[in-house]
Structure formats: structure tokens, C-alpha cells
Design a protein around this motif. Structure first.
Motif, PDB file in Angstrom:
ATOM      1  N   ILE A 142       1.921  12.083  -4.541  1.00  0.00           N
ATOM      2  CA  ILE A 142       1.427  13.460  -4.486  1.00  0.00           C
ATOM      3  C   ILE A 142       0.859  13.790  -5.856  1.00  0.00           C
ATOM      4  O   ILE A 142       1.492  13.546  -6.884  1.00  0.00           O
ATOM      5  CB  ILE A 142       2.550  14.449  -4.068  1.00  0.00           C
ATOM      6  CG1 ILE A 142       2.033  15.886  -4.010  1.00  0.00           C
ATOM      7  CG2 ILE A 142       3.758  14.342  -4.967  1.00  0.00           C
ATOM      8  CD1 ILE A 142       1.243  16.221  -2.797  1.00  0.00           C
ATOM      9  N   MET A 143      -0.360  14.330  -5.878  1.00  0.00           N
ATOM     10  CA  MET A 143      -1.041  14.531  -7.156  1.00  0.00           C
ATOM     11  C   MET A 143      -2.109  15.605  -7.024  1.00  0.00           C
ATOM     12  O   MET A 143      -2.332  16.156  -5.941  1.00  0.00           O
ATOM     13  CB  MET A 143      -1.672  13.221  -7.616  1.00  0.00           C
ATOM     14  CG  MET A 143      -2.626  12.630  -6.587  1.00  0.00           C
ATOM     15  SD  MET A 143      -3.442  11.127  -7.133  1.00  0.00           S
ATOM     16  CE  MET A 143      -4.464  11.780  -8.409  1.00  0.00           C
ATOM     17  N   LYS A 144      -2.781  15.915  -8.158  1.00  0.00           N
ATOM     18  CA  LYS A 144      -3.898  16.864  -8.178  1.00  0.00           C
ATOM     19  C   LYS A 144      -5.198  16.117  -8.493  1.00  0.00           C
ATOM     20  O   LYS A 144      -5.179  15.079  -9.159  1.00  0.00           O
ATOM     21  CB  LYS A 144      -3.682  17.938  -9.245  1.00  0.00           C
ATOM     22  CG  LYS A 144      -2.601  18.963  -8.918  1.00  0.00           C
ATOM     23  CD  LYS A 144      -1.246  18.554  -9.415  1.00  0.00           C
ATOM     24  CE  LYS A 144      -1.170  18.494 -10.929  1.00  0.00           C
ATOM     25  NZ  LYS A 144       0.153  18.021 -11.401  1.00  0.00           N
ATOM     26  N   GLN A 145      -6.275  16.702  -8.052  1.00  0.00           N
ATOM     27  CA  GLN A 145      -7.590  16.084  -8.285  1.00  0.00           C
ATOM     28  C   GLN A 145      -7.879  15.918  -9.769  1.00  0.00           C
ATOM     29  O   GLN A 145      -8.528  14.964 -10.191  1.00  0.00           O
ATOM     30  CB  GLN A 145      -8.676  16.946  -7.634  1.00  0.00           C
ATOM     31  CG  GLN A 145     -10.087  16.400  -7.834  1.00  0.00           C
ATOM     32  CD  GLN A 145     -11.143  17.445  -7.512  1.00  0.00           C
ATOM     33  OE1 GLN A 145     -10.839  18.633  -7.496  1.00  0.00           O
ATOM     34  NE2 GLN A 145     -12.369  17.019  -7.267  1.00  0.00           N
ATOM     35  N   GLN A 164       0.822  -1.201   0.000  1.00  0.00           N
ATOM     36  CA  GLN A 164       0.000   0.000   0.000  1.00  0.00           C
ATOM     37  C   GLN A 164       0.867   1.266   0.000  1.00  0.00           C
ATOM     38  O   GLN A 164       1.992   1.264   0.498  1.00  0.00           O
ATOM     39  CB  GLN A 164      -0.934   0.021   1.216  1.00  0.00           C
ATOM     40  CG  GLN A 164      -2.025  -1.043   1.161  1.00  0.00           C
ATOM     41  CD  GLN A 164      -3.053  -0.850   2.256  1.00  0.00           C
ATOM     42  OE1 GLN A 164      -2.722  -0.524   3.388  1.00  0.00           O
ATOM     43  NE2 GLN A 164      -4.313  -1.044   1.913  1.00  0.00           N
ATOM     44  N   ILE A 165       0.309   2.331  -0.565  1.00  0.00           N
ATOM     45  CA  ILE A 165       0.944   3.645  -0.535  1.00  0.00           C
ATOM     46  C   ILE A 165      -0.094   4.669  -0.099  1.00  0.00           C
ATOM     47  O   ILE A 165      -1.304   4.442  -0.210  1.00  0.00           O
ATOM     48  CB  ILE A 165       1.506   4.034  -1.918  1.00  0.00           C
ATOM     49  CG1 ILE A 165       0.366   4.179  -2.939  1.00  0.00           C
ATOM     50  CG2 ILE A 165       2.554   3.047  -2.385  1.00  0.00           C
ATOM     51  CD1 ILE A 165       0.806   4.773  -4.271  1.00  0.00           C
ATOM     52  N   SER A 166       0.380   5.788   0.390  1.00  0.00           N
ATOM     53  CA  SER A 166      -0.522   6.904   0.712  1.00  0.00           C
ATOM     54  C   SER A 166      -0.732   7.747  -0.535  1.00  0.00           C
ATOM     55  O   SER A 166       0.177   7.918  -1.348  1.00  0.00           O
ATOM     56  CB  SER A 166       0.074   7.782   1.819  1.00  0.00           C
ATOM     57  OG  SER A 166       0.148   7.084   3.040  1.00  0.00           O
ATOM     58  N   ILE A 167      -1.937   8.282  -0.658  1.00  0.00           N
ATOM     59  CA  ILE A 167      -2.223   9.262  -1.704  1.00  0.00           C
ATOM     60  C   ILE A 167      -2.493  10.604  -1.036  1.00  0.00           C
ATOM     61  O   ILE A 167      -3.260  10.680  -0.070  1.00  0.00           O
ATOM     62  CB  ILE A 167      -3.431   8.842  -2.559  1.00  0.00           C
ATOM     63  CG1 ILE A 167      -3.059   7.668  -3.463  1.00  0.00           C
ATOM     64  CG2 ILE A 167      -3.941  10.012  -3.403  1.00  0.00           C
ATOM     65  CD1 ILE A 167      -4.177   7.178  -4.347  1.00  0.00           C
ATOM     66  N   VAL A 168      -1.826  11.633  -1.516  1.00  0.00           N
ATOM     67  CA  VAL A 168      -2.101  13.002  -1.067  1.00  0.00           C
ATOM     68  C   VAL A 168      -2.540  13.764  -2.306  1.00  0.00           C
ATOM     69  O   VAL A 168      -1.746  14.041  -3.197  1.00  0.00           O
ATOM     70  CB  VAL A 168      -0.864  13.647  -0.428  1.00  0.00           C
ATOM     71  CG1 VAL A 168      -1.145  15.106  -0.105  1.00  0.00           C
ATOM     72  CG2 VAL A 168      -0.460  12.882   0.834  1.00  0.00           C
ATOM     73  N   CYS A 169      -3.831  14.059  -2.362  1.00  0.00           N
ATOM     74  CA  CYS A 169      -4.441  14.635  -3.561  1.00  0.00           C
ATOM     75  C   CYS A 169      -4.842  16.085  -3.300  1.00  0.00           C
ATOM     76  O   CYS A 169      -5.634  16.372  -2.397  1.00  0.00           O
ATOM     77  CB  CYS A 169      -5.662  13.810  -3.959  1.00  0.00           C
ATOM     78  SG  CYS A 169      -6.496  14.392  -5.448  1.00  0.00           S
ATOM     79  N   GLU A 181       3.815  18.947  -8.599  1.00  0.00           N
ATOM     80  CA  GLU A 181       4.281  17.967  -9.575  1.00  0.00           C
ATOM     81  C   GLU A 181       3.864  16.575  -9.128  1.00  0.00           C
ATOM     82  O   GLU A 181       4.152  16.153  -8.004  1.00  0.00           O
ATOM     83  CB  GLU A 181       5.806  18.038  -9.712  1.00  0.00           C
ATOM     84  CG  GLU A 181       6.304  19.353 -10.282  1.00  0.00           C
ATOM     85  CD  GLU A 181       5.765  19.616 -11.681  1.00  0.00           C
ATOM     86  OE1 GLU A 181       5.721  18.685 -12.497  1.00  0.00           O
ATOM     87  OE2 GLU A 181       5.368  20.768 -11.943  1.00  0.00           O
ATOM     88  N   THR A 182       3.179  15.865 -10.006  1.00  0.00           N
ATOM     89  CA  THR A 182       2.698  14.525  -9.684  1.00  0.00           C
ATOM     90  C   THR A 182       3.863  13.551  -9.685  1.00  0.00           C
ATOM     91  O   THR A 182       4.562  13.401 -10.689  1.00  0.00           O
ATOM     92  CB  THR A 182       1.636  14.082 -10.699  1.00  0.00           C
ATOM     93  OG1 THR A 182       0.555  15.026 -10.663  1.00  0.00           O
ATOM     94  CG2 THR A 182       1.117  12.697 -10.383  1.00  0.00           C
ATOM     95  N   MET A 183       4.073  12.892  -8.562  1.00  0.00           N
ATOM     96  CA  MET A 183       5.194  11.955  -8.443  1.00  0.00           C
ATOM     97  C   MET A 183       4.992  11.052  -7.229  1.00  0.00           C
ATOM     98  O   MET A 183       4.222  11.379  -6.319  1.00  0.00           O
ATOM     99  CB  MET A 183       6.512  12.706  -8.306  1.00  0.00           C
ATOM    100  CG  MET A 183       6.576  13.644  -7.129  1.00  0.00           C
ATOM    101  SD  MET A 183       8.151  14.530  -6.987  1.00  0.00           S
ATOM    102  CE  MET A 183       8.187  15.426  -8.526  1.00  0.00           C
ATOM    103  N   LEU A 184       5.699   9.934  -7.238  1.00  0.00           N
ATOM    104  CA  LEU A 184       5.696   9.039  -6.084  1.00  0.00           C
ATOM    105  C   LEU A 184       6.942   9.338  -5.264  1.00  0.00           C
ATOM    106  O   LEU A 184       8.064   9.298  -5.785  1.00  0.00           O
ATOM    107  CB  LEU A 184       5.687   7.571  -6.519  1.00  0.00           C
ATOM    108  CG  LEU A 184       5.519   6.552  -5.380  1.00  0.00           C
ATOM    109  CD1 LEU A 184       4.130   6.688  -4.742  1.00  0.00           C
ATOM    110  CD2 LEU A 184       5.726   5.123  -5.878  1.00  0.00           C
ATOM    111  N   ILE A 185       6.747   9.645  -3.998  1.00  0.00           N
ATOM    112  CA  ILE A 185       7.830  10.074  -3.115  1.00  0.00           C
ATOM    113  C   ILE A 185       8.154   8.975  -2.117  1.00  0.00           C
ATOM    114  O   ILE A 185       7.258   8.320  -1.580  1.00  0.00           O
ATOM    115  CB  ILE A 185       7.415  11.350  -2.358  1.00  0.00           C
ATOM    116  CG1 ILE A 185       7.239  12.526  -3.326  1.00  0.00           C
ATOM    117  CG2 ILE A 185       8.432  11.710  -1.292  1.00  0.00           C
ATOM    118  CD1 ILE A 185       6.622  13.753  -2.672  1.00  0.00           C
TER     119      ILE A 185
END
Length: 680
Positions: free
Chosen positions: A493-496, A416-421, A550-554
Motif C-alpha cells: 500500500i503506497m502513494k503515487q 509477485q505482490i499486489s500494489i495498491v497505489c 502509511e506505506t507498508m507491505l501487508i
């Protein structure tokens, strides 16, 4: 000997194209095919008609040419291919083309070793796909140090300086740093590459290039007093200095009425795009022009005629990694003068087998005079000793092919990963309503995921907690019951408004799991801009000029709380804290769309902190901060006088023990502040 498969990737191949890289490959494949049973593939980015000319006219002259496969890059471009506009950089696009074709070729058959040259970063994408995505795991990837454009530009005036070129410098450096091995032509270049490009020394191998001068004409001494320049006619070869030294010599020693200066080699171009030869000819006084003979490029039989008419040769080259020309002329028996550069001093010693000089028109003219008038020196320098070791290419490449390929440990990919939208919506919905449809069925979404509402007023947000995030106050909505806004180690980290592809997220999770990277981004479509390849891992500080989400996996590593995801000291530049670390962009078209969300409230103090913080492990150079200063209005003389008066008055007040000094100092500083605010 077990048969192996070697691939050379190149923009050059002798005798079709000009350039030392092509000459090296020609000699190498001839020797390897004659002395080993290896297969060789040439992957050439040259026009198709030139590929066909090489195959039809020259391949048949190579020993055991049935084991040589010549591939024209343009013939093998796959149909699913990113356009050049995605990179906005021709050098990156070329490197990408090589990567995609090599990807296809290695699927078709095993290739044991691939060799790129260093200049313009031709191997960048292939090398990084291996390092970060574990592609080409059974293939050794090497870069040969012919001479980077960076090193060339240290010695020449640039007329094409641009952001594109700076990016090219970076991919040259990164390809060298991350290749399995780096080959340099001479011992002197090993420390140069190690220091300048940060390469671990154990990865650098000295591999002298092959030489075959069997068909090269031999020099026979005679009484003519003429001088030879043998090489391409352009600035890096020192041709300007040669011509000016020739002029100086003829004017200083007018008794040498018959001395001529030959210039043998193909023409280059000036900064204005005109003929370099024509530009040089204009600089020669009219009365001396007939003494300078520009022949252009010559074949061996034509060169023999020139050797029959010259006494010495001059090599004023500013930078070389090896230089076939000087070795050919030296082995032909011509006495030489050369500049003291590392590639030359490894083989040519002053007063032992040549004359050397360290630059300057008059110095060179004097050296020419010394060698032309000293017959004993001429005789002494006619190939007095062998300088090349002549190590067989079979031996060099056998040692490369025997190297064991390092097997990287592969960590388990987290479930699992966290999503921050980030959402600009003014109304609260459910978590799943706020994230893109493309992710709603994803199995990897952790309950430790969040919607960040950026609007200052929010309908339905009465029960949501407010926090400081990226330099602003935001509302937070969680996916599940989360204690203290905790996070998984990996955060998307991403946008809606983004349409994130599941394939990208899964691939990025694998990359982070098997590397020590801090973030992974990917190719995406930007509305009104088209397909884009993110390049923040190449020019890290470019983000500071126009910060956005910027949409990316951190990989958060030690940070496991939403409030600490971005260091508050960066303000709206929070993502820069990750972008200044190690990242990677997957060069694969996932058909995903990321919309731009620009953050316009960046403070100068955040920029200063970001720059300072990024240099914490380096030698401190305060001058780096100058770029952050705003241009000041030109100071007028009257202002300078007032400033001098202020500092002189302040000095006197500092020295005064009068009780009024404190009040006067305070008043003086108040006046200064008022004056400065008016004149800002």
C-alpha cells in the motif's frame, strides 16, 4: 572446554561508573576469565575517557585480561548511520547504536552469546533484527532482569513523563518478550517478569549474580548505637523514609542522646535537578542535623571506619532485583533491618536472620529501637547463615552456551505482490505512469495491482469502477485483467508520490515470508521532516490521532479482494486494522521518500469501533472508552435541577397507566432533545 565468545552490552562498568549493572559485570567477567577459557567483549556506551580509564587502570587487574576486549561504542559507529532525529527518542537511538555496532562485531568474528540489561530497552533493535530478519542466527541473545524503568517508576514519582518514556516502556517490554532467554536474579522475580511482560516461563532462567566480598571490611561488634544506610541517595532506595524514621526515633526516644544516622552512598538528584542530599538535610530539624551524617560515596578503607561506629544497618529500598549493598553488609556481619520486597525476602527472613517491615515511618522507627535495644537479636543476626547459593558463573554460562539455537522454518518468498497505489491525480493515465519510477521495472508487480484515484471528479475515468475504500468513494484502475478485483497475499500500500526503494520491498517480502507478521514498514524520508523511523508497531493506536496512508507491505492472509482489503467499519482508519496487529519496521536507510497523505474525514464512530475491536480478545474494560468522550461543559446547578426534574417526571409517567402517558413521554423527550442541542 571449547572456547566461546561472550559479549556484555552496558552503560555501566565498575569501578568507573556507579550502578549495580556495572558491579555485576565486573564480578562476572573476573570470575569467568579466571575459571573458563572464554573470550569476553565489553561493549560500553560511556565517555571515551572513561573507557580509557578502565582499560589503563583496571583491566590489568582482571585475571587473564588478554582475553578481554573492551570496545567503546562511540569508536565503532559505522559511517552509514541514521540520525537521532529519525527516532525522536534517545532510548531508541541508543538501542539502534548498539545494534549497528554489534552487527559489525559479529561480522568480524563469531560471538556466541550477547547479554543486555533490561532497563531502557538497550537490546530492542538487535533482538528484533534476529527475530524478524534472521540476523545473528548463530548468536544467543539474552536480557538480564536488573530492573526495568517501568518497575522503578511503580515506586517513585516521575518528573520526566512523556511520549518518549512511554515508547521506552514499550521497547523494554518487547525486548524482554522477544529475547531468546531472560535471566532474573532471584526466584521471586520469575513470576513477576512472566506476568508483567508476557514472557513464556520456559524462557526465564534464575541466575544468581556473582558476589566477591573477599576485600570487603568485616564488622566487629561494639557498644556504639549508630545506624547505617548504605546505598545511593535517591527516592527508590527509601532514603526519605529512613531519614524521617530517624527523626521520629530521636524525638520519640530522647534518652538515646548519642545515636547517629549514617547515610553512605553517592548523591542523587531531586525532580528539580538539585542535590538529593541537600534536600534531605533541609527536612531535618536544626537541633538534630548533626545526628545525620552524609558521607557521600566511600572506598573500602573509609567504609571500615563507618562499620566500626555502627550497630545496625537499614535497607528501606522500594524495589531491587538483587542489591549488592545488602548482601555485602550482611556478609560483613552487620545486623540488618529491611523492607519486605521480593528481592529481599528470598534471602532474609524476619526473626531468623534479620528484622523486616512492610513500610511506614513509625513502624521503621520502632524496628530500629527494637534492634538497637535487644543485644540478643543483634548477636543472632550477625551473619547467622549463608543465604547465597554461590553457583559458579562458569556453570551458569556453560548451560547458556550449550543451549541449541532454534532454527526457524523459512518459507519461500512469493514471486509477485499486489500494489495498491493511492493517487490524488485528477486525470487517468496508464498504470505504469501512475506508480513511482523506482518500481516500474520491478519483476514482482502482479497484474492484480491497482491505482486508487481519490478525486471526486476524474478526467478519463468514465470506464473505471467506483468502490468504497477507506471511508470514501474512489475510482479503481487495474494493472491487468482482474476478476473481482482479486489480490495477491502480499500487498504494497503506497502513494503515487512515494519513491519506494526496491531493496525495501524485497527485504519486507522476506520478513513477511519467514514470520507471522501482518505488516512491514521501513525507514524513509518525509519532506520538511527528514528521515523517519515508523513506530506504529510500538504505539499502535497513535495512528488514530492523525490517520494517513502509511506505506507498508501487508500480509492480507485471508483477504484476497481489494474491496475487503480494509474493513469498511474502520472508515478512513482502515489501515489501523493492520497496525493494531503485529508489525515491524526495518531500521535501514533505503534512501526512499514517502510523502504524507492525511485522511481528515475520520468519524467518531469509526474510532469507537477500532478501539472496541482491538480489545475483543482481552478482558472487557468499559472504562477504556472514556478517552473517546469529548470534554463536556461543566454542568451548572440549574441544569442539574432540570435533569433531576426530567428523570423524576419520566419515572412518574412510566408508572402511569393513563392513556396520555405515551404522548406526554414523547413530548418530554422532544423538549429534552431541543434543550440538549442548544446547550451542546
Amino acid at each position: 572446554m571449547q572456547q566461546k565468545h561472550i559479549l556484555f552490552a552496558s552503560y555501566e562498568i565498575h569501578p568507573i561508573t556507579a550502578g549495580g549493572c556495572g558491579v555485576f559485570i565486573w564480578h562476572a567477567i573476573n570470575e569467568l576469565l579466571e575459571t573458563t577459557n572464554h573470550k569476553i567483549t565489553l561493549l560500553l556506551d560511556i565517555p571515551k575517557f572513561e573507557c580509557e580509564a578502565f582499560i589503563n587502570n583496571h583491566k590489568g587487574n582482571i585475571p587473564n585480561h588478554e582475553r578481554l576486549n573492551v570496545v567503546c561504542l562511540s569508536d565503532r559507529i559505522p559511517w552509514e548511520f541514521l540520525p537521532m532525529e529519525a527516532f525522536n527518542n534517545i532510548f531508541m537511538f541508543k538501542s539502534y547504536m548498539f545494534y549497528k555496532v554489534i552487527e559489525t562485531l559479529t561480522v568480524e568474528e563469531q560471538i556466541d552469546y550477547i547479554e543486555f540489561f533490561d532497563y531502557v530497552g538497550i537490546g530492542y533493535f538487535t533482538i528484533h533484527a534476529k527475530k524478524y530478519e534472521r540476523q545473528f542466527a548463530n548468536t544467543l541473545l539474552g536480557v538480564r532482569g536488573h530492573c526495568t524503568v517501568d518497575l522503578m517508576d511503580l515506586e517513585q514519582c516521575q518528573h520526566d513523563f512523556s511520549k518518549e518514556k512511554i515508547e521506552m516502556y514499550e521497547i523494554e517490554k518487547l525486548a524482554l518478550q522477544n529475547a531468546d532467554i531472560v535471566l532474573v536474579q532471584t526466584e521471586a522475580w520469575k513470576p513477576l517478569y512472566a506476568v508483567r511482560y508476557g514472557i513464556e516461563e520456559h524462557k526465564i532462567i534464575v541466575a544468581e549474580p556473582p558476589m566477591n566480598t573477599k576485600d570487603f571490611p568485616k564488622y566487629e561488634p561494639h557498644t556504639n548505637q549508630n545506624v547505617l544506610f548504605y546505598g545511593r541517595v535517591f527516592q527508590l532506595k527509601g532514603i526519605d523514609e529512613y531519614v524521617q524514621a530517624g527523626i521520629h526515633y530521636l524525638l520519640t526516644y530522647p534518652e538515646n542522646q548519642h545515636t547517629k544516622f549514617y547515610i553512605v552512598g553517592y548523591d542523587g538528584t531531586t525532580q528539580e535537578g538539585t542535590s538529593y542530599t541537600e534536600n534531605l538535610q533541609k527536612q531535618i530539624p536544626e537541633k538534630l542535623r548533626e545526628r545525620f551524617i552524609f558521607t557521600g560515596k566511600l572506598d573500602r578503607s573509609q567504609l571500615k571506619e563507618i562499620l566500626n561506629d555502627i550497630a545496625i544497618a537499614v535497607f528501606p529500598n522500594y524495589v531491587e532485583s538483587f542489591c549488592y549493598s545488602i548482601h555485602e553488609i550482611y556478609e560483613a556481619g552487620v545486623p540488618i533491618i529491611c523492607r519486605e520486597i521480593p528481592a529481599f525476602t528470598s534471602y532474609f527472613k524476619d526473626q531468623v536472620n534479620c528484622l523486616t517491615y512492610d513500610g511506614g515511618i513509625q513502624v521503621l522507627a520502632n524496628k530500629i529501637h527494637e534492634l538497637l535495644t535487644t543485644k540478643d537479636l543483634q548477636q543472632k543476626f550477625r551473619y547467622p547463615m549463608k543465604v547465597l547459593k554461590g553457583i559458579p558463573q562458569q556453570e551458569i554460562y556453560s548451560s547458556l552456551l550449550e543451549r541449541s539455537l532454534e532454527q526457524e522454518d523459512t518459507n519461500l518468498v512469493p514471486e509477485q505482490i499486489s500494489i495498491v497505489c493511492m493517487s490524488e491525480s485528477s486525470q487517468v493515465g496508464t498504470f505504469m505512469e501512475q506508480i513511482p519510477k523506482t518500481l516500474r521495472d520491478a519483476e514482482f508487480i502482479s497484474p492484480k495491482s491497482y491505482i486508487i484515484y481519490t478525486q471526486s471528479e476524474l478526467i478519463g475515468g468514465e470506464n473505471l469502477e467506483k468502490i468504497q475504500f477507506l471511508g470514501r468513494e474512489v475510482f479503481v484502475q487495474s494493472q491487468g485483467e482482474c476478476v473481482n478485483m482479486s489480490l495477491e497475499p502480499y500487498v504494497l500500500i503506497m502513494k503515487q508520490t512515494d519513491q519506494v526503494h526496491l531493496g525495501f520491498v524485497r527485504d519486507a517480502m522476506k520478513v513477511l515470508a519467514q514470520t507471522d507478521l501482518d505488516y512491514v514498514s521501513g525507514v524513509h524520508n518525509v519532506p520538511n521532516r527528514g528521515i523517519t523511523y515508523p513506530k506504529y508497531h510500538i504505539l499502535q493506536n497513535e495512528y488514530a490521532a492523525k490517520p494517513s496512508i502509511e506505506t507498508m507491505l501487508i500480509n492480507t492472509k485471508k483477504v484476497l479482494n481489494l474491496k475487503e482489503l480494509f474493513d469498511f467499519r474502520y472508515g478512513s482508519l482502515g489501515q489501523l486494522g493492520y497496525l493494531q496487529k503485529q508489525g515491524y519496521s526495518i531500521v535501514r536507510n533505503y534512501q526512499q521518500t514517502f510523502e504524507a497523505l492525511t485522511l481528515d474525514d475520520t468519524q467518531k464512530s469509526n474510532l469507537i469501533f477500532a478501539l472496541n475491536n482491538s480489545k475483543r480478545d482481552e478482558e472487557w474494560k468499559p472504562e477504556d472508552l472514556i478517552s473517546l468522550l469529548e470534554p463536556k461543559k461543566e454542568e451548572l446547578p440549574i441544569y442539574n435541577k432540570r435533569k433531576a426534574f426530567y428523570h423524576e417526571t419520566k419515572r412518574k409517567l412510566y408508572a402511569s397507566d393513563a392513556k396520555s402517558a405515551k404522548v406526554l413521554l414523547k413530548g418530554l423527550d422532544t423538549i429534552k432533545e431541543i434543550y440538549c442541542s442548544i446547550n451542546r
